[in-house]
Design an enzyme around this catalytic site. Structure first.
Site, PDB file in Angstrom:
ATOM      1  N   ALA A  28       0.785  -1.168  -0.033  1.00 39.66           N
ATOM      2  CA  ALA A  28      -0.028  -0.033   0.120  1.00 39.66           C
ATOM      3  C   ALA A  28       0.822   1.238   0.018  1.00 39.66           C
ATOM      4  CB  ALA A  28      -0.855   0.122   1.363  1.00 39.66           C
ATOM      5  N   LYS A  29       0.314   2.280  -0.591  1.00 41.39           N
ATOM      6  CA  LYS A  29       1.243   3.676  -0.591  1.00 41.39           C
ATOM      7  C   LYS A  29       0.682   4.536   0.746  1.00 41.39           C
ATOM      8  CE  LYS A  29       2.685   7.568  -3.295  1.00 41.39           C
ATOM      9  NZ  LYS A  29       2.487   8.232  -2.418  1.00 41.39           N
TER      10      LYS A  29
END
Length: 353
Positions: A28-29
């Site tokens: 995930a960012k």
């Protein structure tokens, strides 16, 4: 401090892609401050993306690193703060304060967390030349069963799982997916990763602009949206223009310039108390060292379409991208109601993914 990888180190970076690429390692960012944590016994240094130290602003993370990270290590990750079940970037920005007493107070009332996603060194060994698969495996072993506020970033090699994260995790304040080469070595300051971010569009009122640092051409457009009370709120800027386009914009905006600010929706921009109830451009802040942010007011009649990734509270989180003028749109129709709201998702579920 004596480590096999010594500060300063610039983190690996990412280039943007429109789609999640196949055959990669996916994470995930996170929407926080990129940070590389160096620990050597009782010494901890937190380096920022530009290598400036962050440890004085995050004493709570320094304490956590001393308690929870391996005795000698270098770990790449993200500093984040959550409000309820959602990441809160505004609270993170509050930490960059010159007063130590204020920083200590915020560390106690809105503590930060460190989300680890890469390992640069452990003990006497540098891991920078090892493939990501080895670095990740060693990181998982090093942080096995480590409690909050240190977290191991969820990762997967399944693109369908990554696509699901892309859709769901935005509801917890994350802003996309990062894809990494499983065989890749750690390459500081190189764009060897891929980031896929959300993109949406909105129609905004152009109520002013700031001049470019190079001279009397347009640096950024000041964007506004009307709230439920009919007040025009400053929600962000659009500034990605070529130099030639910046000069053209001066002529395009000339007919809308006004000299008397009294009738402008942001007429009270210079009054500090006005910023307590409305989002206005300019004003003095600790970020600018007392310098006033000058801007050129325009009649709030022009409408443009911009692309944005996501919102933070009542503003665009990042600089928007200008798409086109919308002469067919009435400025009064540019309201918050058009902004897409992702379904809420609990941050705890992200960390446990």
């Amino acid at each position: 401090m004596r480590l096999p990888v010594m500060p300063p180190v610039k983190p690996m970076l990412a280039k943007t892609a429109a789609r999640i690429p196949p055959g990669m390692h996916y994470e995930a960012k996170w929407d926080g401050f990129r940070a590389i944590v160096f620990r050597d016994g009782d010494e901890v240094l937190i380096g920022s993306r530009n290598t400036k130290p962050l440890d004085r602003y995050f004493p709570d993370v320094v304490d956590a690193a001393l308690r929870l990270l391996p005795e000698r290590c270098v770990v790449d990750g993200e500093l984040v703060i959550a409000t309820g079940d959602h990441l809160d970037f505004d609270r993170l920005q509050d930490r960059i304060h010159p007063a130590e007493s204020r920083v200590r107070h915020l560390a106690a009332t809105t503590p930060a967390s460190f989300v680890a996603f890469d390992l640069l060194a452990l003990g006497d060994e540098s891991y920078m030349e090892r493939p990501l698969t080895e670095r990740r495996a060693a990181l998982e072993r090093a942080l096995a069963d480590t409690p909050a506020p240190v977290h191991l970033a969820p990762a997967t090699t399944d693109p369908e799982v990554a696509a699901g994260w892309f859709e769901r995790f935005e509801g917890a304040g994350l802003d996309g997916i990062v894809a990494k080469d499983p065989a890749g070595r750690y390459r500081p300051d190189e764009r060897t990763m891929v980031k896929v971010k959300h993109e949406r569009t909105a129609d905004c009122v152009v109520a002013g602009f700031r001049e470019h640092k190079s001279g009397p051409i347009v640096g950024s457009l000041l964007l506004g949206l009307y709230d439920d009370n009919g007040r025009l709120q400053n929600v962000g800027v659009s500034s990605s223009f070529t130099m030639a386009r910046r000069a053209e914009l001066v002529d395009e905006l000339a007919a809308y310039r006004i000299e008397d600010l009294a009738e402008h929706p942001w007429a009270r921009w210079a009054e500090a108390e006005a910023h307590e109830t409305d989002r206005l451009p300019g004003a003095v802040s600790r970020w600018t060292g007392g310098r006033t942010l000058d801007w050129v007011p325009l009649r709030p009649e022009l409408v443009c379409e911009v692309a944005y990734d996501h919102t933070q509270g009542d503003r665009f989180r990042h600089t928007t991208r200008f798409r086109r003028w919308r002469p067919d749109k009435d400025a009064a129709d540019c309201t918050y109601a058009q902004l897409a709201e992702p379904a809420r998702y609990d941050l705890a579920d992200v960390l446990n993914a």
